[in-house]
Design a protein around this motif. Structure first.
Motif, short mmCIF file in Angstrom:
data_model
loop_
_atom_site.label_atom_id
_atom_site.label_comp_id
_atom_site.label_asym_id
_atom_site.label_seq_id
_atom_site.Cartn_x
_atom_site.Cartn_y
_atom_site.Cartn_z
N VAL A 11 0.85 -1.19 0.00
CA VAL A 11 0.00 0.00 0.00
C VAL A 11 0.88 1.23 0.00
O VAL A 11 2.05 1.18 0.35
N GLN A 12 0.28 2.34 -0.35
CA GLN A 12 0.98 3.62 -0.26
C GLN A 12 0.83 4.18 1.15
O GLN A 12 -0.10 3.83 1.89
N ALA A 13 1.75 5.05 1.51
CA ALA A 13 1.68 5.71 2.81
C ALA A 13 0.32 6.37 2.99
O ALA A 13 -0.21 6.97 2.05
N GLY A 14 -0.23 6.21 4.19
CA GLY A 14 -1.55 6.72 4.48
C GLY A 14 -2.66 5.71 4.25
O GLY A 14 -3.81 5.94 4.65
N GLY A 15 -2.33 4.59 3.63
CA GLY A 15 -3.31 3.57 3.34
C GLY A 15 -3.60 2.68 4.53
O GLY A 15 -3.05 2.87 5.62
N SER A 16 -4.46 1.70 4.30
CA SER A 16 -4.89 0.80 5.37
C SER A 16 -4.80 -0.65 4.91
O SER A 16 -4.91 -0.96 3.72
N LEU A 17 -4.60 -1.51 5.88
CA LEU A 17 -4.66 -2.95 5.67
C LEU A 17 -5.28 -3.60 6.90
O LEU A 17 -5.17 -3.07 8.01
N ARG A 18 -5.91 -4.73 6.70
CA ARG A 18 -6.46 -5.49 7.81
C ARG A 18 -5.87 -6.90 7.77
O ARG A 18 -6.11 -7.65 6.83
N LEU A 19 -5.10 -7.21 8.78
CA LEU A 19 -4.51 -8.54 8.88
C LEU A 19 -5.45 -9.45 9.66
O LEU A 19 -6.12 -9.02 10.59
N SER A 20 -5.45 -10.70 9.27
CA SER A 20 -6.24 -11.71 9.95
C SER A 20 -5.35 -12.88 10.31
O SER A 20 -4.37 -13.17 9.62
N CYS A 21 -5.70 -13.54 11.38
CA CYS A 21 -4.98 -14.75 11.79
C CYS A 21 -6.01 -15.73 12.34
O CYS A 21 -6.74 -15.41 13.29
N ILE A 22 -6.08 -16.89 11.73
CA ILE A 22 -7.00 -17.92 12.20
C ILE A 22 -6.19 -19.06 12.81
O ILE A 22 -5.19 -19.49 12.24
N ALA A 23 -6.62 -19.50 13.97
CA ALA A 23 -5.90 -20.52 14.71
C ALA A 23 -6.61 -21.86 14.62
O ALA A 23 -7.84 -21.93 14.54
N SER A 24 -5.83 -22.90 14.66
CA SER A 24 -6.38 -24.25 14.75
C SER A 24 -5.49 -25.07 15.67
O SER A 24 -4.29 -24.79 15.78
N GLY A 25 -6.09 -26.03 16.32
CA GLY A 25 -5.31 -26.91 17.19
C GLY A 25 -5.09 -26.40 18.59
O GLY A 25 -4.35 -27.01 19.36
N ILE A 26 -5.70 -25.25 18.92
CA ILE A 26 -5.60 -24.73 20.28
C ILE A 26 -6.98 -24.34 20.78
O ILE A 26 -7.88 -24.07 19.99
N LEU A 27 -7.11 -24.31 22.10
CA LEU A 27 -8.33 -23.79 22.71
C LEU A 27 -8.20 -22.28 22.73
O LEU A 27 -7.74 -21.68 23.70
N PHE A 28 -8.63 -21.67 21.66
CA PHE A 28 -8.32 -20.27 21.36
C PHE A 28 -8.63 -19.32 22.50
O PHE A 28 -7.85 -18.43 22.82
N GLY A 29 -9.76 -19.51 23.14
CA GLY A 29 -10.24 -18.55 24.12
C GLY A 29 -9.38 -18.41 25.35
O GLY A 29 -9.51 -17.43 26.09
N ILE A 30 -8.46 -19.34 25.60
CA ILE A 30 -7.64 -19.25 26.80
C ILE A 30 -6.25 -18.68 26.51
O ILE A 30 -5.42 -18.60 27.41
N TYR A 31 -6.04 -18.29 25.26
CA TYR A 31 -4.74 -17.75 24.87
C TYR A 31 -4.79 -16.24 24.70
O TYR A 31 -5.75 -15.70 24.13
N ASP A 32 -3.76 -15.57 25.18
CA ASP A 32 -3.53 -14.20 24.77
C ASP A 32 -3.06 -14.24 23.32
O ASP A 32 -2.25 -15.09 22.95
#
Length: 114
Positions: A11-32
């Motif tokens: 992106v150019q300076a001033g632009g935006s991005l949205r990163l995503s991360c999907i987890a598998s193999g862990i009990l997600f809710g108990i992790y920071d």
């Protein structure tokens, strides 16, 4: 355990991005959940965190430009990045942490041009 990060790009300076991360193999809710980044020739640095209680914290350089959020039902964590600067160019890594348990994703490249 897998942490799959996506959403990087150029992106150019001033632009935006949205990163995503999907987890598998862990009990997600108990992790920071955290985002880190590493620029070429530099050490990996902390970007943002979301605790199990949805308390958020940010690196000093963020200065209100980024927002971390998580969806425990979707086992996902997000990083909305606005007003991007060339110095934000780095590989961004998703991280999950609980005590001595510490997992990393493969990273997604963010490139910001001036």
């Amino acid at each position: 355990v897998q942490l799959q990060a996506s959403g990087g790009g150029s992106v150019q300076a001033g632009g935006s991005l949205r990163l995503s991360c999907i987890a598998s193999g862990i009990l997600f809710g108990i992790y920071d959940m955290n985002w880190y980044r590493q620029a070429p020739g530099k050490q990996r640095e902390f970007v943002a965190s979301s605790t199990t209680g949805h308390i958020t914290n940010y690196g000093d350089f963020v200065e209100g430009r980024f927002t971390i959020s998580r969806d425990d039902a979707a086992k996902s964590v997000y990083l909305q990045m606005n007003n991007l600067k060339p110095e934000d160019t780095a590989v961004y890594y998703c991280n999950s942490m609980k005590g001595f348990l510490n997992y990393w994703g493969q990273g997604t490249q963010v490139t910001v041009s001036s």
